[in-house]
Design a protein around this motif. Structure first.
Motif, PDB file in Angstrom:
ATOM      1  N   PRO A 252       0.784  -1.256   0.074  1.00  0.00           N
ATOM      2  CA  PRO A 252       0.035   0.058  -0.059  1.00  0.00           C
ATOM      3  C   PRO A 252       0.820   1.351   0.102  1.00  0.00           C
ATOM      4  O   PRO A 252       1.673   1.348   0.676  1.00  0.00           O
ATOM      5  CB  PRO A 252      -0.918  -0.202   1.361  1.00  0.00           C
ATOM      6  CG  PRO A 252       0.026  -0.868   2.119  1.00  0.00           C
ATOM      7  CD  PRO A 252       0.923  -1.813   1.335  1.00  0.00           C
TER       8      PRO A 252
ATOM      9  N   ALA B 259      -0.709   4.356   0.066  1.00  0.00           N
ATOM     10  CA  ALA B 259      -1.360   5.154   0.939  1.00  0.00           C
ATOM     11  C   ALA B 259      -2.445   4.353   1.564  1.00  0.00           C
ATOM     12  O   ALA B 259      -2.621   3.262   1.282  1.00  0.00           O
ATOM     13  CB  ALA B 259      -2.127   6.154   0.183  1.00  0.00           C
ATOM     14  N   LEU B 260      -3.137   5.181   2.735  1.00  0.00           N
ATOM     15  CA  LEU B 260      -4.183   4.536   3.690  1.00  0.00           C
ATOM     16  C   LEU B 260      -5.378   3.883   2.668  1.00  0.00           C
ATOM     17  O   LEU B 260      -6.001   2.974   3.073  1.00  0.00           O
ATOM     18  CB  LEU B 260      -4.493   5.230   4.627  1.00  0.00           C
ATOM     19  CG  LEU B 260      -3.485   5.163   5.905  1.00  0.00           C
ATOM     20  CD1 LEU B 260      -4.011   6.094   6.989  1.00  0.00           C
ATOM     21  CD2 LEU B 260      -2.981   3.797   6.417  1.00  0.00           C
ATOM     22  N   THR B 261      -5.587   4.762   1.626  1.00  0.00           N
ATOM     23  CA  THR B 261      -6.688   4.276   0.695  1.00  0.00           C
ATOM     24  C   THR B 261      -6.633   3.015  -0.033  1.00  0.00           C
ATOM     25  O   THR B 261      -7.394   2.339  -0.284  1.00  0.00           O
ATOM     26  CB  THR B 261      -7.085   5.380  -0.471  1.00  0.00           C
ATOM     27  OG1 THR B 261      -5.629   5.741  -1.104  1.00  0.00           O
ATOM     28  CG2 THR B 261      -7.418   6.741   0.448  1.00  0.00           C
ATOM     29  N   ASP B 262      -5.199   2.419  -0.004  1.00  0.00           N
ATOM     30  CA  ASP B 262      -4.901   0.897  -0.445  1.00  0.00           C
ATOM     31  C   ASP B 262      -5.484   0.069   0.217  1.00  0.00           C
ATOM     32  O   ASP B 262      -5.250  -1.000  -0.277  1.00  0.00           O
ATOM     33  CB  ASP B 262      -3.436   1.155  -0.609  1.00  0.00           C
ATOM     34  CG  ASP B 262      -3.039   2.061  -1.918  1.00  0.00           C
ATOM     35  OD1 ASP B 262      -3.908   2.392  -2.763  1.00  0.00           O
ATOM     36  OD2 ASP B 262      -1.682   2.584  -2.013  1.00  0.00           O
TER      37      ASP B 262
ATOM     38  N   GLU C  62      -8.342  -0.306   0.866  1.00  0.00           N
ATOM     39  CA  GLU C  62      -9.950  -0.488   0.711  1.00  0.00           C
ATOM     40  C   GLU C  62     -10.021  -1.786  -0.001  1.00  0.00           C
ATOM     41  O   GLU C  62      -9.526  -2.240  -0.879  1.00  0.00           O
ATOM     42  CB  GLU C  62     -10.455   0.499  -0.378  1.00  0.00           C
ATOM     43  CG  GLU C  62     -11.785   0.310  -0.898  1.00  0.00           C
ATOM     44  CD  GLU C  62     -12.581   1.129   0.181  1.00  0.00           C
ATOM     45  OE1 GLU C  62     -13.781   0.439   0.335  1.00  0.00           O
ATOM     46  OE2 GLU C  62     -12.436   2.090   0.877  1.00  0.00           O
TER      47      GLU C  62
ATOM     48  N   THR D 123     -12.171   1.514   9.232  1.00  0.00           N
ATOM     49  CA  THR D 123     -12.502   2.807   9.001  1.00  0.00           C
ATOM     50  C   THR D 123     -11.502   3.617   7.780  1.00  0.00           C
ATOM     51  O   THR D 123     -11.900   4.464   7.147  1.00  0.00           O
ATOM     52  CB  THR D 123     -11.907   3.931  10.269  1.00  0.00           C
ATOM     53  OG1 THR D 123     -10.505   3.840  10.298  1.00  0.00           O
ATOM     54  CG2 THR D 123     -12.570   3.523  11.440  1.00  0.00           C
ATOM     55  N   VAL D 124     -10.596   2.652   7.270  1.00  0.00           N
ATOM     56  CA  VAL D 124      -9.932   2.763   6.209  1.00  0.00           C
ATOM     57  C   VAL D 124     -10.470   1.901   4.832  1.00  0.00           C
ATOM     58  O   VAL D 124      -9.465   1.887   4.037  1.00  0.00           O
ATOM     59  CB  VAL D 124      -8.384   2.686   6.459  1.00  0.00           C
ATOM     60  CG1 VAL D 124      -7.899   3.857   7.124  1.00  0.00           C
ATOM     61  CG2 VAL D 124      -7.939   1.414   6.865  1.00  0.00           C
ATOM     62  N   GLY D 125     -11.381   1.073   5.125  1.00  0.00           N
ATOM     63  CA  GLY D 125     -11.869   0.523   4.074  1.00  0.00           C
ATOM     64  C   GLY D 125     -11.620  -1.043   4.076  1.00  0.00           C
ATOM     65  O   GLY D 125     -11.884  -1.926   3.387  1.00  0.00           O
TER      66      GLY D 125
ATOM     67  N   GLU E 277      -1.424  11.197   7.140  1.00  0.00           N
ATOM     68  CA  GLU E 277      -2.249  10.439   6.972  1.00  0.00           C
ATOM     69  C   GLU E 277      -2.307   9.665   8.351  1.00  0.00           C
ATOM     70  O   GLU E 277      -3.476   9.008   8.653  1.00  0.00           O
ATOM     71  CB  GLU E 277      -1.546   9.213   6.074  1.00  0.00           C
ATOM     72  CG  GLU E 277      -1.831   9.369   4.646  1.00  0.00           C
ATOM     73  CD  GLU E 277      -1.504   8.453   3.742  1.00  0.00           C
ATOM     74  OE1 GLU E 277      -2.510   7.873   3.041  1.00  0.00           O
ATOM     75  OE2 GLU E 277      -0.269   7.973   3.544  1.00  0.00           O
TER      76      GLU E 277
ATOM     77  N   PHE F 250      -5.963   9.008  10.254  1.00  0.00           N
ATOM     78  CA  PHE F 250      -6.331   7.650  10.663  1.00  0.00           C
ATOM     79  C   PHE F 250      -6.891   7.504  12.019  1.00  0.00           C
ATOM     80  O   PHE F 250      -7.759   7.078  12.440  1.00  0.00           O
ATOM     81  CB  PHE F 250      -5.278   6.591  10.342  1.00  0.00           C
ATOM     82  CG  PHE F 250      -5.685   5.138  10.632  1.00  0.00           C
ATOM     83  CD1 PHE F 250      -6.740   4.549  10.393  1.00  0.00           C
ATOM     84  CD2 PHE F 250      -4.776   4.394  10.866  1.00  0.00           C
ATOM     85  CE1 PHE F 250      -6.992   3.440  10.740  1.00  0.00           C
ATOM     86  CE2 PHE F 250      -4.743   2.995  10.899  1.00  0.00           C
ATOM     87  CZ  PHE F 250      -6.055   2.503  11.057  1.00  0.00           C
TER      88      PHE F 250
END
Length: 336
Positions: free
Chosen positions: A155, A157-160, A162, A178-180, A294, A298
């Motif tokens: 990952p 970024a934290l969006t990764d 998801e 919370t980050v998917g 980030e 988070f």
């Protein structure tokens, strides 16, 4: 002479019986194999044996007595006298100690983890909570902040996270949601097979467990600074068995807790953490770091909502949840 000999024989037999009567053996239910996580249990067994001259023995079993998710149940019925378990395995059975598993509490060391755990363990509400299982909390198994080892693309970024299936229990699992991410709760001994088969793509563990349970054997990346929290895994004893000990044997056990924990911490901060870096490097595992912004985002998304939900749920169940939470966070703020 014959009469005298008979009396002597009877006296000797009575002495032998008396000696046998004070000897004590306890069965201890652990899982996996001897490792940093069990070092304090191994040490307390050694200390008790030494202090009692072998009259009180702790027979440690790694998986031979119970499934690790059923250790508390085994304690409750007296199937064995001592066991280790993790609160996140069955939060409904031990809600009081799950306050220590809330995400982003900010615990900074194993020593602090011990202080917080012992304070919670000795709180009257916690004592009553575990009394439902005829259990007395003996000592924690302090663990550092968890991080995640995974397979596939690292990952960026934290969006990764998801949609990523992650083995994460308790508050860590709630934080990952919370980050998917898609958290899955399973015992440590099930994790390697789940990772190999693709049931999970990543695993949240403390360093010793990543090594002990083989997740780094096929992991390609590891989060270096996610630090969402940790789990709380106490060692408990059957209350009736504890009450049934002689004063000397009880003192040998309870009086060895501090030394056993000191041994555990020295071993974890020393040999275990010294082996961790080289273990990652030898396997070419990529270290992933996230930006301060980030991590702050988070924490903001995960910490307060998780704490509020925990307080609401457990207050409704009759636990002094706000009091327990305030005690823990107050001790952390004070640097205890």
């Amino acid at each position: 002479m014959s009469k005298f000999m008979n009396r002597a024989a009877i006296a000797a037999l009575a002495t032998a019986c008396a000696t046998t009567a004070v000897a004590e053996e306890w069965n201890v239910s652990l899982w996996g194999s001897p490792r940093a996580f069990t070092a304090h249990v191994e040490k307390i067994a050694e200390l008790v044996d030494e202090k009692t001259g072998g009259e009180f023995t702790l027979n440690i079993s790694y998986g031979g007595l119970s499934n690790n998710r059923e250790n508390l149940d085994g304690i409750s019925i007296g199937a064995f006298e001592m066991a280790q378990f993790c609160a996140g395995y069955h939060r409904d059975k031990n809600p009081s100690i799950t306050v220590l598993e809330l995400p982003f509490l900010g615990v900074s060391s194993l020593e602090q983890e011990v202080e917080l755990s012992m304070a919670v363990y000795q709180h009257p509400a916690t004592v009553a909570d575990l009394a439902r299982w005829n259990a007395t909390l003996l000592m924690p198994s302090p663990l550092p902040q968890y991080n995640i080892a995974g397979v596939g693309d690292a990952p960026a970024a934290l969006t990764d996270f998801e949609g990523l299936s992650v083995r994460a229990t308790g508050g860590i699992g709630a934080a990952m949601e919370t980050v998917g991410a898609v958290p899955t709760s399973m015992s440590a001994s099930e994790v390697r097979q789940a990772m190999d088969s693709g049931v999970v793509k990543a695993v949240a563990f403390a360093p010793h467990a990543h090594m002990s349970f083989g997740t780094i054997e096929n992991a390609t990346w590891w989060t270096e600074n996610l630090n969402p929290g940790t789990v709380n895994c106490p060692v408990v004893v059957n209350t009736d068995a504890l009450d049934g000990l002689s004063d000397d044997h009880r003192e040998a056990l309870l009086g060895s807790v501090d030394e056993a924990l000191d041994h555990y911490i020295a071993n974890y901060n020393g040999a275990t953490m010294e082996a961790w870096g080289p273990a990652l490097e030898e396997r070419g595992i990529t270290r992933v770091s996230f930006s301060d912004d980030e991590i702050a985002a988070f924490k903001e998304a995960a910490a307060a909502p998780a704490a509020a939900a925990w307080i609401e749920q457990n207050s409704a169940a009759g636990l002094p949840a706000q009091e327990l939470y305030d005690m823990v966070t107050g001790m952390i703020a004070d640097g205890s």
